[in-house]
Write a protein that holds these residues in place. Structure first.
Motif, PDB file in Angstrom:
ATOM      1  N   ASN A  64      17.362 -26.666 -10.356  1.00 14.67           N
ATOM      2  CA  ASN A  64      16.551 -27.874 -10.525  1.00 14.67           C
ATOM      3  C   ASN A  64      15.663 -27.805 -11.763  1.00 14.67           C
ATOM      4  OD1 ASN A  64      17.577 -29.252  -8.361  1.00 14.67           O
ATOM      5  ND2 ASN A  64      16.070 -28.438  -6.914  1.00 14.67           N
ATOM      6  N   GLY A  65      15.098 -26.652 -12.057  1.00 13.54           N
ATOM      7  CA  GLY A  65      14.249 -26.513 -13.236  1.00 13.54           C
ATOM      8  C   GLY A  65      15.031 -26.744 -14.512  1.00 13.54           C
ATOM      9  N   ALA A  66      16.238 -26.217 -14.558  1.00 11.12           N
ATOM     10  CA  ALA A  66      17.089 -26.404 -15.740  1.00 11.12           C
ATOM     11  C   ALA A  66      17.464 -27.873 -15.887  1.00 11.12           C
ATOM     12  CB  ALA A  66      18.335 -25.540 -15.635  1.00 11.12           C
ATOM     13  N   LYS A  67      17.748 -28.528 -14.772  1.00 15.34           N
ATOM     14  CA  LYS A  67      18.099 -29.943 -14.824  1.00 15.34           C
ATOM     15  C   LYS A  67      16.913 -30.776 -15.308  1.00 15.34           C
ATOM     16  CE  LYS A  67      21.901 -30.442 -11.712  1.00 15.34           C
ATOM     17  NZ  LYS A  67      22.611 -31.620 -11.322  1.00 15.34           N
ATOM     18  N   ARG A  68      15.719 -30.452 -14.827  1.00  8.72           N
ATOM     19  CA  ARG A  68      14.523 -31.190 -15.231  1.00  8.72           C
ATOM     20  C   ARG A  68      14.286 -31.051 -16.730  1.00  8.72           C
ATOM     21  NH1 ARG A  68       9.795 -29.498 -16.278  1.00  8.72           N
ATOM     22  NH2 ARG A  68      10.085 -27.485 -15.276  1.00  8.72           N
ATOM     23  N   ARG A  69      14.364 -29.818 -17.238  1.00  6.95           N
ATOM     24  CA  ARG A  69      14.164 -29.579 -18.673  1.00  6.95           C
ATOM     25  C   ARG A  69      15.249 -30.268 -19.505  1.00  6.95           C
ATOM     26  NH1 ARG A  69      12.966 -24.627 -16.519  1.00  6.95           N
ATOM     27  NH2 ARG A  69      15.016 -23.791 -17.041  1.00  6.95           N
ATOM     28  N   GLN A  70      16.484 -30.230 -19.026  1.00 11.70           N
ATOM     29  CA  GLN A  70      17.587 -30.872 -19.752  1.00 11.70           C
ATOM     30  C   GLN A  70      17.397 -32.386 -19.783  1.00 11.70           C
ATOM     31  OE1 GLN A  70      19.563 -29.212 -21.528  1.00 11.70           O
ATOM     32  NE2 GLN A  70      21.154 -30.649 -22.095  1.00 11.70           N
ATOM     33  N   LEU A  71      16.896 -32.940 -18.682  1.00 12.34           N
ATOM     34  CA  LEU A  71      16.631 -34.378 -18.636  1.00 12.34           C
ATOM     35  C   LEU A  71      15.541 -34.759 -19.647  1.00 12.34           C
ATOM     36  CD1 LEU A  71      17.839 -36.714 -17.157  1.00 12.34           C
ATOM     37  CD2 LEU A  71      16.123 -36.460 -15.396  1.00 12.34           C
ATOM     38  N   GLN A  72      14.535 -33.920 -19.788  1.00 10.80           N
ATOM     39  CA  GLN A  72      13.499 -34.166 -20.794  1.00 10.80           C
ATOM     40  C   GLN A  72      14.100 -34.104 -22.201  1.00 10.80           C
ATOM     41  OE1 GLN A  72      10.618 -31.196 -19.686  1.00 10.80           O
ATOM     42  NE2 GLN A  72       9.447 -32.664 -18.439  1.00 10.80           N
ATOM     43  N   TYR A  73      14.986 -33.165 -22.405  1.00 11.54           N
ATOM     44  CA  TYR A  73      15.652 -33.042 -23.708  1.00 11.54           C
ATOM     45  C   TYR A  73      16.511 -34.277 -23.985  1.00 11.54           C
ATOM     46  CZ  TYR A  73      18.764 -31.304 -27.357  1.00 11.54           C
ATOM     47  OH  TYR A  73      19.496 -31.161 -28.510  1.00 11.54           O
ATOM     48  N   ILE A  74      17.201 -34.769 -22.966  1.00 16.41           N
ATOM     49  CA  ILE A  74      18.009 -35.986 -23.118  1.00 16.41           C
ATOM     50  C   ILE A  74      17.106 -37.153 -23.505  1.00 16.41           C
ATOM     51  CG2 ILE A  74      19.382 -37.689 -21.840  1.00 16.41           C
ATOM     52  CD1 ILE A  74      20.588 -35.288 -20.289  1.00 16.41           C
ATOM     53  N   GLY A  75      15.946 -37.244 -22.838  1.00 15.24           N
ATOM     54  CA  GLY A  75      14.979 -38.288 -23.185  1.00 15.24           C
ATOM     55  C   GLY A  75      14.516 -38.172 -24.628  1.00 15.24           C
ATOM     56  N   LYS A  76      14.297 -36.954 -25.091  1.00 17.50           N
ATOM     57  CA  LYS A  76      13.884 -36.724 -26.478  1.00 17.50           C
ATOM     58  C   LYS A  76      14.985 -37.184 -27.441  1.00 17.50           C
ATOM     59  CE  LYS A  76      12.595 -33.067 -29.683  1.00 17.50           C
ATOM     60  NZ  LYS A  76      12.432 -31.638 -29.880  1.00 17.50           N
ATOM     61  N   LEU A  77      16.232 -36.851 -27.129  1.00 18.63           N
ATOM     62  CA  LEU A  77      17.347 -37.285 -27.974  1.00 18.63           C
ATOM     63  C   LEU A  77      17.467 -38.809 -27.974  1.00 18.63           C
ATOM     64  CD1 LEU A  77      20.101 -34.677 -27.066  1.00 18.63           C
ATOM     65  CD2 LEU A  77      18.799 -34.818 -29.193  1.00 18.63           C
ATOM     66  N   MET A  78      17.210 -39.419 -26.848  1.00 20.29           N
ATOM     67  CA  MET A  78      17.311 -40.876 -26.725  1.00 20.29           C
ATOM     68  C   MET A  78      16.290 -41.583 -27.615  1.00 20.29           C
ATOM     69  SD  MET A  78      19.672 -41.738 -24.372  1.00 20.29           S
ATOM     70  CE  MET A  78      19.173 -43.321 -23.794  1.00 20.29           C
ATOM     71  N   ARG A  79      15.148 -40.942 -27.876  1.00 17.05           N
ATOM     72  CA  ARG A  79      14.133 -41.566 -28.735  1.00 17.05           C
ATOM     73  C   ARG A  79      14.625 -41.713 -30.167  1.00 17.05           C
ATOM     74  NH1 ARG A  79      10.351 -38.211 -25.649  1.00 17.05           N
ATOM     75  NH2 ARG A  79      10.419 -36.649 -27.308  1.00 17.05           N
ATOM     76  N   GLY A  80      15.611 -40.928 -30.550  1.00 19.11           N
ATOM     77  CA  GLY A  80      16.119 -40.983 -31.919  1.00 19.11           C
ATOM     78  C   GLY A  80      17.286 -41.922 -32.125  1.00 19.11           C
ATOM     79  N   ILE A  81      17.733 -42.594 -31.068  1.00 17.43           N
ATOM     80  CA  ILE A  81      18.870 -43.515 -31.190  1.00 17.43           C
ATOM     81  C   ILE A  81      18.505 -44.866 -30.598  1.00 17.43           C
ATOM     82  CG2 ILE A  81      20.581 -41.669 -31.131  1.00 17.43           C
ATOM     83  CD1 ILE A  81      21.118 -42.410 -28.228  1.00 17.43           C
ATOM     84  N   ASP A  82      19.300 -45.866 -30.901  1.00 21.48           N
ATOM     85  CA  ASP A  82      19.085 -47.212 -30.367  1.00 21.48           C
ATOM     86  C   ASP A  82      19.641 -47.265 -28.941  1.00 21.48           C
ATOM     87  OD1 ASP A  82      18.653 -49.892 -29.980  1.00 21.48           O
ATOM     88  OD2 ASP A  82      20.322 -50.540 -31.234  1.00 21.48           O
TER      89      ASP A  82
END
Length: 188
Positions: A64-82
């Motif tokens: 679960n911790g890895a999934k939570r951190r990965q989800l945050q990373y996905i959110g960070k990547l999403m900020r750079g795209i439309d």
């Protein structure tokens, strides 16, 4: 879009920290929706390569911790795209794509009108000059013949495909508004 947080709102003020957090969470939620899709659908969505890899990695993780951190990373990547194209594709997958449905109805109206009367064929040609006129007229003629002889609608399908290739999916083509047929023409 990576610097949208620096942009000012309509009052001339930069967005608040709360607004930035809400925006970030919205992108993270969008990323969470992506993680629920199977790999085959993800690959068809034409995502940014880094984002695709991050989502596939999320699906691999079990902790679960890895999934939570990965989800945050996905959110960070999403900020750079439309996010708009991703939202549209997810909406289409969910089945609440009214824009897609409207577009299909527009294509169908064009086909039916052209099969009814040659004046609509001429109207289509004038509004979409890039169409192959000879092929269009031949396809319409064949579709009418199939209809009168009650044969399988092979030419009608070809006509639909021709129209589909010329009218963009958003249904907002520059030449023919969606409600065009409703103005000034008799209803059946």
């Amino acid at each position: 879009m990576a610097t949208d947080y620096l942009n000012e709102d309509e009052n001339g003020l930069p967005p608040s920290r709360s607004q930035l957090k809400r925006d970030s969470e919205a992108l993270q939620d969008l990323g969470r929706e992506l993680t629920d899709l199977p790999a085959a659908k993800l690959k068809k969505m034409e995502l940014d390569e880094q984002l695709l890899v991050a989502v596939l990695d999320y699906q691999r993780f079990t902790a679960n911790g890895a999934k939570r951190r990965q989800l945050q990373y996905i959110g960070k990547l999403m900020r750079g795209i439309d996010p708009a194209p991703i939202e549209e594709k997810l909406a289409a997958l969910r089945g609440d794509a009214s824009a897609h449905t409207n577009w299909l109805h527009l294509l169908e109206r064009w086909r039916e009108r052209m099969l009814e009367d040659d004046k609509h064929v001429q109207q289509f040609i004038s509004e979409f000059p890039e169409v192959d006129v000879q092929q269009l007229r031949t396809t319409v003629r064949n579709a009418r013949k199939e209809r009168s002889e009650e044969k399988a609608p092979k030419a009608a399908r070809q006509l639909f495909q021709m129209i589909k290739d010329l009218i963009p999916q958003q249904g907002k083509q520059k030449n023919a508004p969606e409600d065009e047929f409703d103005s000034g023409e008799e209803q059946e």
